[in-house]
Write a protein that holds these residues in place. Structure first.
Motif, mmCIF file in Angstrom:
data_model
loop_
_atom_site.group_PDB
_atom_site.id
_atom_site.type_symbol
_atom_site.label_atom_id
_atom_site.label_comp_id
_atom_site.label_asym_id
_atom_site.label_seq_id
_atom_site.Cartn_x
_atom_site.Cartn_y
_atom_site.Cartn_z
ATOM 1 N N LEU A 1 0.822 -1.206 0.000
ATOM 2 C CA LEU A 1 0.000 0.000 0.000
ATOM 3 C C LEU A 1 0.857 1.258 0.000
ATOM 4 O O LEU A 1 0.494 2.268 -0.615
ATOM 5 N N ALA A 2 2.013 1.189 0.638
ATOM 6 C CA ALA A 2 2.878 2.370 0.737
ATOM 7 C C ALA A 2 3.666 2.630 -0.535
ATOM 8 O O ALA A 2 4.079 3.767 -0.791
ATOM 9 N N ASN A 3 3.871 1.598 -1.368
ATOM 10 C CA ASN A 3 4.792 1.744 -2.502
ATOM 11 C C ASN A 3 4.157 1.556 -3.880
ATOM 12 O O ASN A 3 4.838 1.728 -4.893
ATOM 13 N N HIS A 4 2.875 1.225 -3.951
ATOM 14 C CA HIS A 4 2.288 0.861 -5.236
ATOM 15 C C HIS A 4 2.305 1.996 -6.255
ATOM 16 O O HIS A 4 2.393 1.753 -7.454
ATOM 17 N N ARG B 1 10.693 -6.930 -8.563
ATOM 18 C CA ARG B 1 11.801 -6.304 -7.847
ATOM 19 C C ARG B 1 11.352 -5.839 -6.467
ATOM 20 O O ARG B 1 12.089 -5.967 -5.475
ATOM 21 N N PHE B 2 10.142 -5.296 -6.392
ATOM 22 C CA PHE B 2 9.599 -4.857 -5.104
ATOM 23 C C PHE B 2 9.514 -6.021 -4.118
ATOM 24 O O PHE B 2 9.908 -5.900 -2.945
ATOM 25 N N LEU B 3 9.025 -7.173 -4.579
ATOM 26 C CA LEU B 3 8.924 -8.325 -3.679
ATOM 27 C C LEU B 3 10.307 -8.831 -3.268
ATOM 28 O O LEU B 3 10.495 -9.275 -2.122
ATOM 29 N N SER B 4 11.274 -8.759 -4.159
ATOM 30 C CA SER B 4 12.642 -9.153 -3.793
ATOM 31 C C SER B 4 13.206 -8.250 -2.709
ATOM 32 O O SER B 4 13.876 -8.710 -1.773
ATOM 33 N N GLN B 5 12.943 -6.957 -2.828
ATOM 34 C CA GLN B 5 13.387 -6.015 -1.804
ATOM 35 C C GLN B 5 12.629 -6.222 -0.497
ATOM 36 O O GLN B 5 13.198 -6.132 0.595
ATOM 37 N N LEU B 6 11.335 -6.552 -0.623
ATOM 38 C CA LEU B 6 10.519 -6.785 0.562
ATOM 39 C C LEU B 6 10.978 -8.023 1.320
ATOM 40 O O LEU B 6 10.849 -8.103 2.550
ATOM 41 N N ASP B 7 11.522 -8.986 0.603
ATOM 42 C CA ASP B 7 12.004 -10.226 1.213
ATOM 43 C C ASP B 7 12.966 -9.959 2.367
ATOM 44 O O ASP B 7 12.952 -10.672 3.374
ATOM 45 N N MET C 1 15.658 -15.375 0.802
ATOM 46 C CA MET C 1 16.042 -16.186 -0.355
ATOM 47 C C MET C 1 14.907 -16.321 -1.358
ATOM 48 O O MET C 1 14.981 -17.127 -2.284
ATOM 49 N N ALA C 2 13.836 -15.557 -1.189
ATOM 50 C CA ALA C 2 12.667 -15.676 -2.059
ATOM 51 C C ALA C 2 13.000 -15.287 -3.499
ATOM 52 O O ALA C 2 13.847 -14.426 -3.739
ATOM 53 N N LYS C 3 12.323 -15.921 -4.445
ATOM 54 C CA LYS C 3 12.532 -15.641 -5.866
ATOM 55 C C LYS C 3 11.194 -15.329 -6.522
ATOM 56 O O LYS C 3 10.563 -16.198 -7.140
ATOM 57 N N PRO C 4 10.730 -14.088 -6.400
ATOM 58 C CA PRO C 4 9.428 -13.713 -6.978
ATOM 59 C C PRO C 4 9.430 -13.858 -8.495
ATOM 60 O O PRO C 4 10.451 -13.677 -9.157
ATOM 61 N N ALA C 5 8.265 -14.176 -9.045
ATOM 62 C CA ALA C 5 8.102 -14.332 -10.494
ATOM 63 C C ALA C 5 7.110 -13.287 -11.004
ATOM 64 O O ALA C 5 6.000 -13.178 -10.473
ATOM 65 N N PRO C 6 7.478 -12.513 -12.025
ATOM 66 C CA PRO C 6 6.554 -11.529 -12.596
ATOM 67 C C PRO C 6 5.566 -12.204 -13.545
ATOM 68 O O PRO C 6 5.818 -13.307 -14.039
ATOM 69 N N PHE C 7 4.446 -11.533 -13.799
ATOM 70 C CA PHE C 7 3.516 -12.015 -14.816
ATOM 71 C C PHE C 7 2.832 -10.828 -15.493
ATOM 72 O O PHE C 7 2.791 -9.725 -14.957
#
Length: 212
Positions: free
Chosen positions: A56-59, A70-76, A131-137
Protein backbone atom coordinates in the motif's frame (compact mmCIF):
# COMPACT_ATOMS: atom_id res chain seq x y z
CA UNK A 1 -14.80 6.03 -9.42
CA UNK A 2 -12.64 2.97 -10.07
CA UNK A 3 -12.86 1.15 -13.40
CA UNK A 4 -13.05 -2.16 -11.49
CA UNK A 5 -15.09 -3.56 -8.62
CA UNK A 6 -14.08 -6.16 -6.08
CA UNK A 7 -15.60 -8.50 -3.52
CA UNK A 8 -13.57 -10.22 -0.82
CA UNK A 9 -13.64 -12.43 2.24
CA UNK A 10 -11.15 -13.80 4.80
CA UNK A 11 -12.18 -16.75 6.96
CA UNK A 12 -10.03 -18.24 9.73
CA UNK A 13 -10.06 -21.94 10.47
CA UNK A 14 -8.69 -21.27 13.94
CA UNK A 15 -9.09 -18.27 16.25
CA UNK A 16 -6.84 -15.96 14.23
CA UNK A 17 -6.32 -15.88 10.50
CA UNK A 18 -2.81 -15.64 9.07
CA UNK A 19 -4.19 -14.45 5.71
CA UNK A 20 -4.40 -10.78 4.73
CA UNK A 21 -6.04 -8.93 1.83
CA UNK A 22 -5.79 -5.34 0.66
CA UNK A 23 -7.37 -3.57 -2.30
CA UNK A 24 -6.50 -0.04 -3.39
CA UNK A 25 -8.50 1.53 -6.22
CA UNK A 26 -7.22 4.68 -7.86
CA UNK A 27 -9.17 5.71 -10.95
CA UNK A 28 -8.37 3.34 -13.81
CA UNK A 29 -6.03 1.26 -11.66
CA UNK A 30 -6.80 -1.31 -8.96
CA UNK A 31 -4.03 -3.06 -6.99
CA UNK A 32 -4.91 -6.23 -5.10
CA UNK A 33 -2.62 -8.08 -2.70
CA UNK A 34 -3.16 -11.41 -0.96
CA UNK A 35 -0.60 -12.51 1.63
CA UNK A 36 -0.66 -15.77 3.58
CA UNK A 37 1.49 -15.91 6.68
CA UNK A 38 3.27 -19.23 7.16
CA UNK A 39 1.79 -20.68 10.34
CA UNK A 40 4.84 -22.78 11.13
CA UNK A 41 7.04 -19.70 11.50
CA UNK A 42 5.17 -18.39 14.54
CA UNK A 43 4.89 -14.81 13.26
CA UNK A 44 3.21 -15.48 9.93
CA UNK A 45 0.49 -12.92 10.54
CA UNK A 46 3.13 -10.23 11.11
CA UNK A 47 4.85 -11.13 7.85
CA UNK A 48 1.53 -11.00 5.97
CA UNK A 49 0.72 -7.61 7.51
CA UNK A 50 4.15 -6.34 6.42
CA UNK A 51 3.48 -7.43 2.83
CA UNK A 52 0.16 -5.57 2.79
CA UNK A 53 1.51 -2.44 4.48
CA UNK A 54 4.53 -2.16 2.18
CA UNK A 55 2.43 -2.76 -0.94
CA UNK A 56 0.00 0.00 0.00
CA UNK A 57 2.88 2.37 0.74
CA UNK A 58 4.79 1.74 -2.50
CA UNK A 59 2.29 0.86 -5.24
CA UNK A 60 2.18 4.39 -6.72
CA UNK A 61 5.80 4.07 -7.88
CA UNK A 62 5.49 0.66 -9.56
CA UNK A 63 4.32 0.39 -13.17
CA UNK A 64 5.63 -2.89 -14.59
CA UNK A 65 5.70 -6.61 -13.85
CA UNK A 66 9.46 -6.50 -13.35
CA UNK A 67 8.93 -3.57 -10.99
CA UNK A 68 6.54 -5.67 -8.90
CA UNK A 69 8.97 -8.59 -8.93
CA UNK A 70 11.80 -6.30 -7.85
CA UNK A 71 9.60 -4.86 -5.10
CA UNK A 72 8.92 -8.32 -3.68
CA UNK A 73 12.64 -9.15 -3.79
CA UNK A 74 13.39 -6.01 -1.80
CA UNK A 75 10.52 -6.79 0.56
CA UNK A 76 12.00 -10.23 1.21
CA UNK A 77 14.77 -8.63 3.29
CA UNK A 78 12.41 -6.17 5.03
CA UNK A 79 10.18 -8.85 6.53
CA UNK A 80 11.80 -9.19 9.95
CA UNK A 81 9.27 -11.48 11.62
CA UNK A 82 7.82 -14.65 10.14
CA UNK A 83 7.42 -15.60 6.50
CA UNK A 84 4.58 -15.16 4.00
CA UNK A 85 3.42 -15.79 0.47
CA UNK A 86 2.38 -12.86 -1.70
CA UNK A 87 0.47 -12.36 -4.91
CA UNK A 88 0.06 -8.80 -6.18
CA UNK A 89 -2.15 -8.04 -9.17
CA UNK A 90 -2.14 -4.56 -10.72
CA UNK A 91 -5.26 -4.30 -12.89
CA UNK A 92 -5.45 -1.60 -15.56
CA UNK A 93 -7.83 -1.05 -18.50
CA UNK A 94 -5.35 -2.34 -21.08
CA UNK A 95 -3.40 -4.96 -19.13
CA UNK A 96 -2.81 -6.87 -15.91
CA UNK A 97 0.60 -6.71 -14.21
CA UNK A 98 1.93 -8.40 -11.13
CA UNK A 99 4.27 -10.75 -9.35
CA UNK A 100 4.04 -13.54 -6.82
CA UNK A 101 5.93 -15.92 -4.58
CA UNK A 102 4.58 -18.89 -2.63
CA UNK A 103 1.36 -20.81 -3.21
CA UNK A 104 -1.29 -18.11 -3.17
CA UNK A 105 -2.71 -17.82 -6.68
CA UNK A 106 -4.42 -15.57 -9.22
CA UNK A 107 -6.62 -16.85 -12.05
CA UNK A 108 -8.44 -15.07 -14.87
CA UNK A 109 -11.69 -16.94 -15.59
CA UNK A 110 -13.42 -16.14 -18.86
CA UNK A 111 -16.34 -18.50 -19.38
CA UNK A 112 -14.92 -22.05 -19.58
CA UNK A 113 -11.35 -20.79 -19.97
CA UNK A 114 -8.94 -20.24 -17.09
CA UNK A 115 -5.53 -18.57 -17.17
CA UNK A 116 -3.29 -19.12 -14.14
CA UNK A 117 -1.33 -15.87 -13.84
CA UNK A 118 0.85 -17.38 -11.11
CA UNK A 119 1.70 -20.63 -12.90
CA UNK A 120 5.45 -19.84 -13.03
CA UNK A 121 5.80 -18.75 -9.39
CA UNK A 122 8.26 -20.35 -6.99
CA UNK A 123 6.44 -21.93 -4.06
CA UNK A 124 9.49 -21.65 -1.78
CA UNK A 125 11.43 -19.97 -0.24
CA UNK A 126 8.85 -17.47 1.07
CA UNK A 127 9.14 -13.75 1.74
CA UNK A 128 11.07 -13.24 4.94
CA UNK A 129 13.55 -16.02 4.20
CA UNK A 130 15.96 -13.60 2.44
CA UNK A 131 16.04 -16.19 -0.35
CA UNK A 132 12.67 -15.68 -2.06
CA UNK A 133 12.53 -15.64 -5.87
CA UNK A 134 9.43 -13.71 -6.98
CA UNK A 135 8.10 -14.33 -10.49
CA UNK A 136 6.55 -11.53 -12.60
CA UNK A 137 3.52 -12.01 -14.82
CA UNK A 138 1.66 -10.08 -17.48
CA UNK A 139 -1.74 -10.50 -19.12
CA UNK A 140 -3.92 -8.58 -21.54
CA UNK A 141 -7.06 -6.64 -20.57
CA UNK A 142 -9.35 -8.25 -18.01
CA UNK A 143 -12.14 -10.19 -19.66
CA UNK A 144 -14.31 -12.18 -17.31
CA UNK A 145 -13.39 -12.47 -13.65
CA UNK A 146 -10.08 -12.23 -11.79
CA UNK A 147 -9.90 -14.52 -8.77
CA UNK A 148 -7.12 -14.29 -6.17
CA UNK A 149 -6.78 -16.40 -3.08
CA UNK A 150 -4.59 -18.13 -0.56
CA UNK A 151 -3.73 -21.83 -0.63
CA UNK A 152 -6.61 -22.51 1.74
CA UNK A 153 -8.72 -22.33 -1.41
CA UNK A 154 -6.46 -23.07 -4.36
CA UNK A 155 -4.90 -26.19 -2.85
CA UNK A 156 -8.32 -27.85 -2.53
CA UNK A 157 -10.49 -26.45 -5.33
CA UNK A 158 -10.62 -28.12 -8.74
CA UNK A 159 -10.42 -25.86 -11.77
CA UNK A 160 -13.56 -27.14 -13.50
CA UNK A 161 -15.54 -26.76 -10.28
CA UNK A 162 -14.37 -23.17 -9.94
CA UNK A 163 -15.34 -22.23 -13.48
CA UNK A 164 -18.81 -23.72 -12.98
CA UNK A 165 -19.23 -21.91 -9.67
CA UNK A 166 -18.27 -18.55 -11.21
CA UNK A 167 -20.68 -19.09 -14.09
CA UNK A 168 -23.68 -19.68 -11.85
CA UNK A 169 -22.94 -17.37 -8.92
CA UNK A 170 -23.67 -13.67 -8.51
CA UNK A 171 -20.40 -11.75 -8.56
CA UNK A 172 -20.78 -10.38 -5.03
CA UNK A 173 -21.36 -13.88 -3.65
CA UNK A 174 -18.37 -15.50 -5.38
CA UNK A 175 -15.81 -15.16 -2.52
CA UNK A 176 -18.12 -16.69 0.09
CA UNK A 177 -19.18 -19.43 -2.34
CA UNK A 178 -15.52 -20.26 -2.97
CA UNK A 179 -14.92 -20.66 0.76
CA UNK A 180 -17.96 -22.92 1.10
CA UNK A 181 -16.72 -25.04 -1.83
CA UNK A 182 -13.64 -26.18 0.10
CA UNK A 183 -15.26 -26.81 3.46
CA UNK A 184 -14.95 -30.25 5.01
CA UNK A 185 -18.15 -32.28 5.62
CA UNK A 186 -17.99 -31.03 9.21
CA UNK A 187 -18.17 -27.44 7.98
CA UNK A 188 -14.59 -26.71 9.02
CA UNK A 189 -11.86 -25.48 6.67
CA UNK A 190 -8.51 -27.06 5.86
CA UNK A 191 -6.73 -23.74 6.41
CA UNK A 192 -7.28 -20.01 6.62
CA UNK A 193 -8.89 -18.90 3.37
CA UNK A 194 -8.75 -15.51 1.66
CA UNK A 195 -10.54 -14.77 -1.63
CA UNK A 196 -10.81 -11.65 -3.79
CA UNK A 197 -12.94 -11.44 -6.95
CA UNK A 198 -12.47 -8.56 -9.40
CA UNK A 199 -14.21 -7.56 -12.63
CA UNK A 200 -14.68 -4.53 -14.84
CA UNK A 201 -17.20 -2.26 -13.15
CA UNK A 202 -20.69 -2.96 -14.39
CA UNK A 203 -22.97 -0.10 -15.42
CA UNK A 204 -25.62 0.78 -12.91
CA UNK A 205 -29.07 0.13 -14.29
CA UNK A 206 -31.74 2.32 -12.74
CA UNK A 207 -35.22 0.95 -12.46
CA UNK A 208 -38.10 3.22 -13.37
CA UNK A 209 -41.48 2.81 -11.89
CA UNK A 210 -44.41 3.24 -14.20
CA UNK A 211 -47.95 3.87 -13.08
CA UNK A 212 -50.74 2.13 -14.96
Amino acid sequence: MSSFETAQVVVAYRERSEDRIAVVANGDRTVIVVADGAGGTGDGHIAAETVVRETLANHDAIHSSTGWSRFLSQLDVRVHAGEATAVIVDVRPDRILGASVGDSCAWVIDGPYTTDLTRTQNRKPLLGSQMAKPAPFWHGPLDGLLLLGSDGFFSYAKRDQVTRLVARTDFWAVPRACVDMVRLPSGDLWDDTAIVACRVRQPHVSRRRYSI
